[in-house]
Motif scaffolding. Structure first.
Motif, PDB file in Angstrom:
ATOM      1  N   ILE A  38      -5.801  -0.994  -3.635  1.00  0.00           N
ATOM      2  CA  ILE A  38      -5.200   0.225  -3.057  1.00  0.00           C
ATOM      3  C   ILE A  38      -5.446   0.226  -1.548  1.00  0.00           C
ATOM      4  O   ILE A  38      -4.547   0.488  -0.754  1.00  0.00           O
ATOM      5  CB  ILE A  38      -5.776   1.505  -3.718  1.00  0.00           C
ATOM      6  CG1 ILE A  38      -5.320   1.591  -5.172  1.00  0.00           C
ATOM      7  CG2 ILE A  38      -5.360   2.758  -2.940  1.00  0.00           C
ATOM      8  CD1 ILE A  38      -5.975   2.712  -5.974  1.00  0.00           C
ATOM      9  N   ARG A  39      -6.663  -0.108  -1.143  1.00  0.00           N
ATOM     10  CA  ARG A  39      -7.009  -0.132   0.284  1.00  0.00           C
ATOM     11  C   ARG A  39      -6.143  -1.145   1.025  1.00  0.00           C
ATOM     12  O   ARG A  39      -5.461  -0.814   1.984  1.00  0.00           O
ATOM     13  CB  ARG A  39      -8.500  -0.489   0.441  1.00  0.00           C
ATOM     14  CG  ARG A  39      -8.979  -0.583   1.875  1.00  0.00           C
ATOM     15  CD  ARG A  39     -10.432  -1.033   1.957  1.00  0.00           C
ATOM     16  NE  ARG A  39     -10.646  -2.359   1.420  1.00  0.00           N
ATOM     17  CZ  ARG A  39     -10.379  -3.499   2.070  1.00  0.00           C
ATOM     18  NH1 ARG A  39      -9.887  -3.465   3.283  1.00  0.00           N
ATOM     19  NH2 ARG A  39     -10.587  -4.671   1.515  1.00  0.00           N
ATOM     20  N   SER A  42      -2.130  -0.456   0.686  1.00  0.00           N
ATOM     21  CA  SER A  42      -1.655   0.733   1.412  1.00  0.00           C
ATOM     22  C   SER A  42      -1.805   0.531   2.923  1.00  0.00           C
ATOM     23  O   SER A  42      -0.927   0.915   3.694  1.00  0.00           O
ATOM     24  CB  SER A  42      -2.355   2.006   0.927  1.00  0.00           C
ATOM     25  OG  SER A  42      -3.720   1.952   1.248  1.00  0.00           O
ATOM     26  N   TYR A  83       4.461   0.423  -0.678  1.00  0.00           N
ATOM     27  CA  TYR A  83       4.045   1.737  -1.231  1.00  0.00           C
ATOM     28  C   TYR A  83       4.288   1.722  -2.749  1.00  0.00           C
ATOM     29  O   TYR A  83       3.484   2.252  -3.516  1.00  0.00           O
ATOM     30  CB  TYR A  83       4.811   2.888  -0.579  1.00  0.00           C
ATOM     31  CG  TYR A  83       4.308   3.247   0.816  1.00  0.00           C
ATOM     32  CD1 TYR A  83       2.946   3.490   1.058  1.00  0.00           C
ATOM     33  CD2 TYR A  83       5.172   3.382   1.892  1.00  0.00           C
ATOM     34  CE1 TYR A  83       2.475   3.818   2.321  1.00  0.00           C
ATOM     35  CE2 TYR A  83       4.715   3.721   3.165  1.00  0.00           C
ATOM     36  CZ  TYR A  83       3.367   3.925   3.375  1.00  0.00           C
ATOM     37  OH  TYR A  83       2.910   4.262   4.638  1.00  0.00           O
ATOM     38  N   THR A  86       1.555  -0.087  -4.377  1.00  0.00           N
ATOM     39  CA  THR A  86       0.326   0.741  -4.385  1.00  0.00           C
ATOM     40  C   THR A  86       0.392   1.760  -5.518  1.00  0.00           C
ATOM     41  O   THR A  86      -0.602   2.007  -6.212  1.00  0.00           O
ATOM     42  CB  THR A  86       0.155   1.496  -3.040  1.00  0.00           C
ATOM     43  OG1 THR A  86       0.417   0.600  -1.973  1.00  0.00           O
ATOM     44  CG2 THR A  86      -1.251   2.048  -2.882  1.00  0.00           C
ATOM     45  N   GLU A  87       1.596   2.325  -5.727  1.00  0.00           N
ATOM     46  CA  GLU A  87       1.731   3.352  -6.776  1.00  0.00           C
ATOM     47  C   GLU A  87       1.457   2.799  -8.175  1.00  0.00           C
ATOM     48  O   GLU A  87       1.013   3.533  -9.054  1.00  0.00           O
ATOM     49  CB  GLU A  87       3.137   3.969  -6.716  1.00  0.00           C
ATOM     50  CG  GLU A  87       3.278   4.948  -5.570  1.00  0.00           C
ATOM     51  CD  GLU A  87       4.660   5.591  -5.502  1.00  0.00           C
ATOM     52  OE1 GLU A  87       4.736   6.804  -5.371  1.00  0.00           O
ATOM     53  OE2 GLU A  87       5.668   4.856  -5.583  1.00  0.00           O
ATOM     54  N   ARG A  93       2.345   8.095  -3.554  1.00  0.00           N
ATOM     55  CA  ARG A  93       2.778   7.721  -2.203  1.00  0.00           C
ATOM     56  C   ARG A  93       2.480   8.859  -1.216  1.00  0.00           C
ATOM     57  O   ARG A  93       2.010   8.629  -0.112  1.00  0.00           O
ATOM     58  CB  ARG A  93       4.286   7.453  -2.259  1.00  0.00           C
ATOM     59  CG  ARG A  93       4.873   6.950  -0.988  1.00  0.00           C
ATOM     60  CD  ARG A  93       6.333   6.653  -1.163  1.00  0.00           C
ATOM     61  NE  ARG A  93       6.588   5.718  -2.275  1.00  0.00           N
ATOM     62  CZ  ARG A  93       7.563   4.830  -2.294  1.00  0.00           C
ATOM     63  NH1 ARG A  93       8.362   4.720  -1.272  1.00  0.00           N
ATOM     64  NH2 ARG A  93       7.745   4.050  -3.327  1.00  0.00           N
ATOM     65  N   THR A  96      -1.125   8.837  -0.270  1.00  0.00           N
ATOM     66  CA  THR A  96      -1.416   7.658   0.556  1.00  0.00           C
ATOM     67  C   THR A  96      -0.978   7.914   2.002  1.00  0.00           C
ATOM     68  O   THR A  96      -1.711   7.613   2.952  1.00  0.00           O
ATOM     69  CB  THR A  96      -0.650   6.436  -0.017  1.00  0.00           C
ATOM     70  OG1 THR A  96      -0.919   6.360  -1.402  1.00  0.00           O
ATOM     71  CG2 THR A  96      -1.026   5.153   0.643  1.00  0.00           C
ATOM     72  N   ASP A  99      -3.157  10.451   3.761  1.00  0.00           N
ATOM     73  CA  ASP A  99      -4.415   9.842   4.213  1.00  0.00           C
ATOM     74  C   ASP A  99      -4.230   9.158   5.569  1.00  0.00           C
ATOM     75  O   ASP A  99      -5.107   9.219   6.428  1.00  0.00           O
ATOM     76  CB  ASP A  99      -4.906   8.785   3.201  1.00  0.00           C
ATOM     77  CG  ASP A  99      -5.567   9.434   1.993  1.00  0.00           C
ATOM     78  OD1 ASP A  99      -5.819  10.656   2.042  1.00  0.00           O
ATOM     79  OD2 ASP A  99      -5.813   8.725   0.997  1.00  0.00           O
TER      80      ASP A  99
END
Ligand code: BYC
Length: 309
Positions: A38-39, A42, A83, A86-87, A93, A96, A99
């Motif tokens: 994820i890190r 994203s 994205y 990542t989802e 999204r 993310t 953030d």
């Protein structure tokens, strides 16, 4: 979860990785693997989106503008694939992106430098996209399926981006003395920040060891940086550009170019939010989200209407 079951699952997971079997969204994975992905994914997505901003300069002709627009549109697309990838790991999204806007997550340091002239657009294509490809081609073989598949298409497009940048810089180097000076100045400013894109030196990279074990990363930061230097120096020589590093020299015994020390203080300053354009970049993204609110509302209302009909 029972520790014995956890150990068994982790062992089977690592065996799959070692056999180069892709991990898919519904497969069991350690929480730390999911968080690392994820890190990284994203941050990568944010870099593509923020990376469009420095290219918003004027282009010198309609042809140049059309080519640049195509490249920038590709970058928007890369952000969207990433994205989506990542989802698949269970985050939204919206969160993310929030953030990013709240300054809680990173994006590539390189996009916090200003673009001052048209030659900078060439330097970005040649050096920044060149560095990006070096880092991203191995990611086509990364262990997480959705990320690996997204990277295949992204890399094909990145290679066109690198060529358009090299073409801009090469043409300037065939031009007037002013054009040559403009190209050299752009390279002087973008060379070191491009080397920083690969991340801290291996000794200071906190994630590399584990990410290599999980085959998220296939090479260390320093290995990729060296590969980039080795590939780029001959391209600079071919068109008569000087790279701004007096320590740059071919080392026969290593079979690689030696290069000077990177200014890591500058790198950490930029990563920590204190680069020349950090504030401007985030403000531009927040504004874009606010300005696009009515479009999102209209799209949602339209989708809802079609659902009920
Ligand atoms: N900038 O342990 P490390 C593009 C952070 S898009 C900012 O080595 P890792 C393009 C790192 O996140 C290019 N931060 O980390 C787009 C970590 O902090 P956290 C983007 C950086 O993940 C539009 C800490 O430093 N490419 O090319 O193992 C137009 C320690 O680092 C940077 C990608 O995102 C940096 N440069 O390795 C044109 C590729 N470097 O998160 C072009 C995918 C490090 O613990 N990402 N940090 O707070 C990767 O391959 C890896 O994440 C990295 C870093 C090699 C970047």
């Amino acid at each position: 979860m029972d520790t014995l079951i956890q150990d068994k699952l982790e062992k089977e997971f690592q065996e799959k990785i070692d056999k180069d079997i892709k991990i898919e969204p519904n497969d069991w994975m350690p929480e730390s693997y999911r968080k690392t992905l994820i890190r990284q994914i994203s941050q990568h997505a944010h870099s593509e989106i923020v990376g469009m901003l420095p290219e918003g300069n004027r282009a010198p002709s309609l042809r140049r503008k059309a080519v640049l627009l195509a490249k920038v549109q590709d970058e928007a697309g890369h952000g969207l694939y990433l994205y989506s990838a990542t989802e698949t790991l269970g985050v939204s999204r919206e969160d993310t992106i929030d953030d990013l806007h709240a300054g809680k997550v990173k994006y590539s340091s390189i996009f916090n430098y200003p673009t001052l002239t048209w030659a900078d657009i060439g330097a970005i294509g040649w050096l920044v996209d060149g560095a990006a490809i070096m880092n991203q081609v191995p990611l086509c073989r990364t262990s997480y399926g959705p990320y690996a598949r997204a990277m295949v298409k992204i890399c094909k497009e990145e290679s066109f981006h690198q060529r358009q940048g090299y073409e801009i810089i090469s043409n300037l180097m065939k031009g007037t003395e002013e054009q040559k000076a403009m190209a050299q100045d752009a390279v002087n400013r973008f060379w070191w920040p491009s080397l920083m894109m690969f991340g801290p030196s291996d000794a200071d990279s906190k994630h590399t060891e584990q990410s290599i074990r999980w085959r998220i990363k296939r090479h260390t930061n320093d290995e990729l940086r060296q590969m980039f230097v080795d590939a780029t120096v001959p391209q600079a020589e071919l068109i008569g550009l000087t790279l701004p590093d007096p320590a740059l020299a071919w080392n026969e015994s290593r079979g690689h170019y030696d290069f000077g020390d990177i200014d890591w203080d500058e790198f950490w300053q930029v990563v920590g939010g204190n680069g020349p354009c950090n504030k401007e970049r985030i403000e531009a993204r927040i504004k874009a989200k606010k300005d696009g609110e009515w479009v999102r509302e209209a799209a949602l209302a339209y989708a809802k209407k079609h659902q009920t009909n």
